[in-house]
Design an enzyme around this catalytic site. Structure first.
Site, PDB file in Angstrom:
ATOM      1  CE  LYS A  72      -2.688   0.068   3.455  1.00 37.78           C
ATOM      2  NZ  LYS A  72      -2.232   0.315   4.637  1.00 37.78           N
ATOM      3  CB  THR A  74       5.277   0.098  -2.338  1.00 34.88           C
ATOM      4  OG1 THR A  74       6.037  -0.380  -1.225  1.00 34.88           O
ATOM      5  CG2 THR A  74       6.117   0.035  -3.592  1.00 34.88           C
ATOM      6  NE  ARG A  95      -0.188   4.817   8.433  1.00 34.10           N
ATOM      7  CZ  ARG A  95      -0.443   3.537   8.669  1.00 34.10           C
ATOM      8  NH1 ARG A  95      -0.884   3.164   9.854  1.00 34.10           N
ATOM      9  NH2 ARG A  95      -0.261   2.636   7.739  1.00 34.10           N
ATOM     10  CE  LYS A 106       2.948  -3.611   8.571  1.00 37.17           C
ATOM     11  NZ  LYS A 106       1.799  -2.819   9.030  1.00 37.17           N
ATOM     12  CB  ALA A 274      -4.659   1.138  11.425  1.00 41.76           C
ATOM     13  CG  PHE A 302      -4.445  -2.614   9.611  1.00 39.57           C
ATOM     14  CD1 PHE A 302      -3.237  -3.298   9.477  1.00 39.57           C
ATOM     15  CD2 PHE A 302      -4.803  -2.204  10.889  1.00 39.57           C
ATOM     16  CE1 PHE A 302      -2.438  -3.573  10.569  1.00 39.57           C
ATOM     17  CE2 PHE A 302      -4.005  -2.469  11.985  1.00 39.57           C
ATOM     18  CZ  PHE A 302      -2.820  -3.153  11.831  1.00 39.57           C
ATOM     19  CG  PHE A 383       4.143 -10.085  -6.505  1.00 38.09           C
ATOM     20  CD1 PHE A 383       5.204 -10.218  -5.619  1.00 38.09           C
ATOM     21  CD2 PHE A 383       3.072  -9.290  -6.122  1.00 38.09           C
ATOM     22  CE1 PHE A 383       5.202  -9.569  -4.400  1.00 38.09           C
ATOM     23  CE2 PHE A 383       3.054  -8.631  -4.905  1.00 38.09           C
ATOM     24  CZ  PHE A 383       4.120  -8.784  -4.038  1.00 38.09           C
ATOM     25  CD1 TRP A 411       8.946  -3.285  -3.952  1.00 38.81           C
ATOM     26  CD2 TRP A 411       9.775  -4.453  -5.670  1.00 38.81           C
ATOM     27  NE1 TRP A 411      10.020  -4.014  -3.484  1.00 38.81           N
ATOM     28  CE2 TRP A 411      10.552  -4.733  -4.515  1.00 38.81           C
ATOM     29  CE3 TRP A 411      10.111  -5.073  -6.873  1.00 38.81           C
ATOM     30  CZ2 TRP A 411      11.628  -5.623  -4.548  1.00 38.81           C
ATOM     31  CZ3 TRP A 411      11.191  -5.945  -6.897  1.00 38.81           C
ATOM     32  CH2 TRP A 411      11.935  -6.220  -5.740  1.00 38.81           C
TER      33      TRP A 411
END
Length: 558
Positions: A72, A74, A95, A106, A274, A302, A383, A411
């Site tokens: 998200k 990215t 954020r 994470k 969140a 999220f 991907f 990405w």
């Protein structure tokens, strides 16, 4: 093929001096406070001084997250770089990362691959000290609370009813439940206590929702720290803590300016949980991004059932914001996990699993379009293992809802991989008129507001309120807090309150276990399960792989 790590990519970037980034964003020097060469704080007075129409507000959200990852942040950064590539004046608002995830499992929150904000190491570590200031303000209030009790307890605070905790920005399970004030009379009043991680502190939520220093002080004064022996709330204002707390926060309140790998100006400011809070960057940073850019791209934590719901029902309601378009990020991999596949099976084409999992995406999209009335596009974060058949399947399913699907390769390709998404976002903003509505109005009862979110957004059949929560709702209603918005804390892994129910479950009830007020933030926190406000480190934390070379170069951050 060997890929560079995120930190290696970030360290190869030739950053522009932050003064150049500020100038490109039309920020006059007098509003810029430099923190070294590549970071700055921006004086919020700029908001009043710039006479310019607000730009379009773009919200990036996602499907229900899985361990496969959605990308998200990215996508948010890559979309902004894509908008810049097609000639748009664009700003990003994100954020700030918490040190807990950075050193835990994470990792950081500065994007990934060729869609990152830099300096990546600074942003993921101490940055400009905002989180330290928030932690200090939180802990000053805790110290003044316990000191008041020690010095005679004139307010009659019941030590068994203290709700305020200390905080530290680190994953440290040892601090969840403690006993303090031991060692005799001179060392305090013994009581049970605990720590939250800084991003779960109500100060963080207050900080991110405050629109000015005056508003910040008013919100801080309303924070409830505990209750008296006759059940009257005790506030930070009662403890005369507000002025000193504000002094600690005044510089942190200025939004932080950095840049993407491609030199797009980016505000990175604030970062509430969140779950226990509303999960988006500060109102001040969002407003500055809209004031300075023709397009302001931001994100919420999220999946859309949590972050976007709170962004729309809490932040937009309080700040008077209306998004012009919403991007829902999805991956084939995550949708196959929602369809029941194990993480090890995701590289193989499986249209049957995709068929079972895609209702998750479709429900999120339907919510944005039909509940909130906002234009929407699906961004498929592609991907290398995704097949054309799988991509075509998603496109056809979304088309049936009248929603376009765009492939995103930010990405791997940076802004170039976000150009198609940028063009669709511009089309949505120019061609489609939104009809923004909230999922509930504030004049209903607390139960009615919770039920509206559960039925309209989660797809559930209703709620089950436990006896303890019923009593809390009655007390909060009597105290006059029943007209506040609700901030529902539930698992991020399911539309329901059961993390094992993947996809788009139906005919479920959500159990309401606790309801408490964040009076300073201005919302009710509704707990549907055991929400962790102080995470722990995993067996093999990321911290074990972080190191610093003799020249100061950091490795191992991701």
């Amino acid at each position: 093929m060997a890929y560079l790590s995120d930190i290696e990519i970030a360290q190869q970037c030739k950053m522009r001096p932050i003064t150049e980034i500020a100038a490109a964003a039309n920020i006059d020097d007098r509003y810029v406070e430099q923190y070294g060469k590549y970071k700055a704080k921006i004086d919020p007075a700029l908001l009043k001084d710039v006479d310019r129409k607000n730009g379009k507000l773009i919200l990036v959200t996602a499907i229900t997250p899985t361990p496969a990852g959605e990308g998200k942040t990215t996508t948010t950064i890559g979309l902004a770089d894509g908008l810049k590539r097609i000639g748009k004046n664009v700003m990003v608002a994100l954020r700030e990362p918490s040190l807990g995830p950075v050193f835990g499992i994470k990792g950081g929150a500065a994007g990934g691959g060729y869609a990152q904000v830099v300096p990546m190491e600074d942003i993921n570590l101490h940055f400009t000290g905002d989180f330290h200031a928030i932690g200090a303000a939180n802990n000053l209030l805790a110290a003044m609370l316990d000191n008041h009790i020690q010095q005679g307890n004139a307010l009659g605070i019941d030590v068994r009813k203290i709700t305020w905790k200390r905080c530290v920005d680190m994953n440290d399970r040892q601090l969840r439940f403690i006993v303090n004030g031991l060692g005799g009379k001179v060392n305090g009043v013994p009581r049970e206590d605990g720590f939250d991680i800084t991003v779960a502190s109500e100060i963080m939520a207050v900080f991110c929702l405050a629109s000015s220093i005056t508003d910040l002080k008013e919100r801080l004064s309303r924070i409830i720290v505990g209750y008296t022996y006759d059940d009257k709330p005790v506030t930070a204002g009662d403890l005369k803590a507000v002025g000193a707390m504000t002094a600690l926060l005044k510089d942190a309140m200025k939004p932080n300016l950095v840049q993407t790998l491609e030199g797009t100006p980016a505000f990175v400011h604030g970062g509430p949980f969140a779950n226990i809070a509303h999960g988006c960057n500060s109102v001040m940073a969002t407003r500055l991004a809209m004031k300075l850019g023709d397009y302001a791209v931001t994100e919420a934590g999220f999946g859309a059932d949590l972050g976007a719901e709170k962004f729309l029902d809490i932040k937009c309601r309080m700040a008077g914001l209306t998004p012009d378009a919403v991007v829902v990020v999805a991956t084939v991999r995550a949708l196959k996990m929602h369809g029941g596949l194990d993480k090890k099976q995701l590289a193989t084409e499986d249209l049957a699993a995709l068929e079972r999992g895609i209702p998750n995406l479709l429900r999120h999209v339907s919510n944005i379009k039909n509940v909130y009335g906002l234009p929407c596009v699906v961004a498929v974060n592609r991907f290398p293992t995704d097949t054309d058949a799988e991509i075509d399947f998603i496109i056809e399913k979304c088309r049936a809802l009248g929603v376009n699907t765009v492939l995103s390769t930010v990405w791997a390709d940076g802004g170039a991989g976000g150009v198609a998404l940028a063009e669709e976002v511009v089309r949505l903003c120019e061609a489609e008129e939104g009809n923004f509505t909230f999922s509930y109005e504030l004049d209903g009862t607390i139960e009615e507001k919770i039920e509206a979110v559960v039925k309209k957004i989660y797809g559930g059949s209703g709620i089950s309120v436990l006896p303890g929560a019923k009593k809390q709702i009655a007390t909060l209603t009597a105290l006059g807090f029943d007209k506040l918005p609700v901030c529902i804390a539930k698992t991020q892994y399911s539309f329901s309150d059961d993390p094992t129910k993947l996809g788009a479950p139906e005919d479920f009830t959500v159990t309401i276990k606790n309801v408490k007020v964040s009076a300073g933030a201005g919302f009710l926190v509704v707990l549907t399960g055991d929400i962790m406000t102080m995470p722990g480190l995993p067996k093999s934390p990321a911290a074990e792989r972080i190191d610093v070379a003799e020249d100061g170069t950091i490795s191992g951050l991701f």
